[in-house]
Design a protein around this motif. Structure first.
Motif, PDB file in Angstrom:
ATOM      1  N   VAL A 143       1.827   7.108   4.163  1.00 34.30           N
ATOM      2  CA  VAL A 143       2.831   6.193   3.307  1.00 34.30           C
ATOM      3  C   VAL A 143       1.687   5.398   1.990  1.00 34.30           C
ATOM      4  O   VAL A 143       2.170   4.960   1.370  1.00 34.30           O
ATOM      5  CB  VAL A 143       3.467   5.006   4.063  1.00 34.30           C
ATOM      6  CG1 VAL A 143       4.328   5.709   4.932  1.00 34.30           C
ATOM      7  CG2 VAL A 143       2.152   4.573   4.709  1.00 34.30           C
ATOM      8  N   SER A 144       0.880   5.939   2.157  1.00 40.38           N
ATOM      9  CA  SER A 144      -0.478   5.568   1.157  1.00 40.38           C
ATOM     10  C   SER A 144      -0.959   6.286   0.415  1.00 40.38           C
ATOM     11  O   SER A 144      -0.858   7.867   0.200  1.00 40.38           O
ATOM     12  CB  SER A 144      -1.621   5.287   2.267  1.00 40.38           C
ATOM     13  OG  SER A 144      -1.599   4.676   2.726  1.00 40.38           O
ATOM     14  N   ALA A 145      -1.162   6.506  -1.039  1.00 38.36           N
ATOM     15  CA  ALA A 145      -2.201   6.760  -2.090  1.00 38.36           C
ATOM     16  C   ALA A 145      -2.540   6.028  -3.340  1.00 38.36           C
ATOM     17  O   ALA A 145      -3.235   4.696  -2.591  1.00 38.36           O
ATOM     18  CB  ALA A 145      -0.755   7.266  -2.942  1.00 38.36           C
ATOM     19  N   VAL A 146      -3.214   6.581  -3.451  1.00 39.41           N
ATOM     20  CA  VAL A 146      -4.241   6.379  -4.927  1.00 39.41           C
ATOM     21  C   VAL A 146      -3.935   6.803  -6.503  1.00 39.41           C
ATOM     22  O   VAL A 146      -3.767   7.671  -5.866  1.00 39.41           O
ATOM     23  CB  VAL A 146      -5.926   6.447  -4.489  1.00 39.41           C
ATOM     24  CG1 VAL A 146      -6.860   5.980  -5.798  1.00 39.41           C
ATOM     25  CG2 VAL A 146      -6.486   5.296  -3.469  1.00 39.41           C
ATOM     26  N   VAL A 147      -3.749   5.340  -6.830  1.00 38.54           N
ATOM     27  CA  VAL A 147      -3.688   6.227  -8.414  1.00 38.54           C
ATOM     28  C   VAL A 147      -5.038   5.566  -9.650  1.00 38.54           C
ATOM     29  O   VAL A 147      -6.017   4.877  -9.642  1.00 38.54           O
ATOM     30  CB  VAL A 147      -2.639   4.989  -8.903  1.00 38.54           C
ATOM     31  CG1 VAL A 147      -2.459   5.296 -10.675  1.00 38.54           C
ATOM     32  CG2 VAL A 147      -0.766   5.401  -8.004  1.00 38.54           C
TER      33      VAL A 147
END
Length: 323
Positions: free
Chosen positions: A174-178
């Motif tokens: 459920v995690s990410a980086v922009v």
């Protein structure tokens, strides 16, 4: 302005080329980075020039460098005497070629290191054109990204903002980086940012989506929405900006969770500045990190982290802020 006193034996000055900003914090931040570079290499003359909005502007900084005493530097040699109409054109052409060759071999008075993170209009046009019109010979270094040292700085700023290495699979899903960048209409700029995103994804172990403050898509808001549609609601924004300013602030404000600070005077960024300086001069010690980058670029799949593409992310490495 009084020219900087230099001798033919001095190494070329390192000129940091900042974009410029109306945000007063930007100049303070760039000054701090400049001081860190100076501490890393005390014998090197380090100067600052801006593309716009702030003083000193880059042409003024180059003008202050003054003559180096070396041959072939524009503006230091005497102009040739006027030629008569009967003088053979072949001799004129031969001497012009000789002068051009001498200028090409003459040592540079300065190396311009753009505080920019991918090849766009400023790197390809504005900075080289300014260098070409200067009264001193100058070389233009590559932009700071993509490069593993840039990823070191990005990871450290994320860790400072609260990002922690994710060990459990449920949280990773459920995690990410922009990765927020300035943006450019130049496709090479977007390609460079995508490469940086891929390098960062390998470090943090979750998808990293590049997004832009202007001139390119997606925006940070659009990237966040696309990730949420894929079930990734725990999204951090990494700031691929040197200093605070309008773009950096707008991108940070779009973060649904945490937003990293601009890279500023992080030690890895200072080392990267010197690496680009050495690389522009052809120094052998500048090759190591770029061999690593060549390996990463050989992996291909520049678009693999964009919305709509399959996600293949390696297990994360532990993020430890640099000293």
């Amino acid at each position: 302005m009084t020219p900087l006193t230099r001798t033919p034996h001095d190494p070329p000055a390192l000129v940091l080329v900042a974009h410029g900003s109306r945000d007063p914090r930007a100049r303070v931040t760039v000054d701090a980075l400049m001081e860190r570079v100076r501490r890393l290499r005390p014998a090197l003359a380090v100067r600052l020039g801006h593309i716009e909005l702030n003083e000193p502007l880059l042409p003024d900084t180059l003008a202050r460098l003054g003559p180096t005493g070396t041959t072939g530097t524009t503006g230091t040699a005497a102009e040739p005497e006027a030629r008569t109409a009967t003088e053979p054109e072949a001799r004129t052409a031969t001497e012009a070629e000789a002068r051009t060759a001498a200028e090409a071999e003459a040592p540079a008075a300065a190396v311009l290191v753009p505080l920019l993170f991918s090849p766009g209009h400023h790197v390809k046009h504005d900075i080289p054109e300014t260098a070409a019109s200067a009264s001193v010979r100058a070389r233009v270094a590559a932009p700071l990204g993509p490069h593993p040292l840039l990823v070191d700085a990005l990871c450290a700023r994320l860790a400072e903002a609260g990002w922690r290495t994710l060990r459990d699979e449920a949280t990773r899903r459920v995690s990410a980086v922009v990765l927020a960048a300035a943006g450019s209409r130049d496709p090479d700029s977007a390609a460079g940012t995508r490469r940086t995103a891929r390098l960062l994804a390998e470090r943090v172990g979750v998808p990293v989506v590049p997004a832009y403050a202007s001139a390119a898509a997606p925006t940070v808001e659009a990237a966040v929405r696309a990730l949420a549609e894929r079930g990734r609601h725990r999204v951090a924004v990494a700031s691929c900006f040197t200093a605070p300013g309008r773009f950096a602030t707008e991108c940070a404000n779009a973060a649904p969770w945490i937003a990293a600070a601009p890279l500023g005077d992080h030690p890895a960024l200072a080392r990267l500045v010197l690496h680009r300086y050495d690389q522009a001069l052809g120094h052998d010690e500048a090759l190591g990190h770029d061999q690593v980058l060549d390996h990463h670029q050989a992996l291909g799949q520049d678009d693999a982290l964009l919305p709509g593409h399959p996600l293949t992310v390696r297990p994360p490495r532990t993020l430890t802020p640099a000293a």
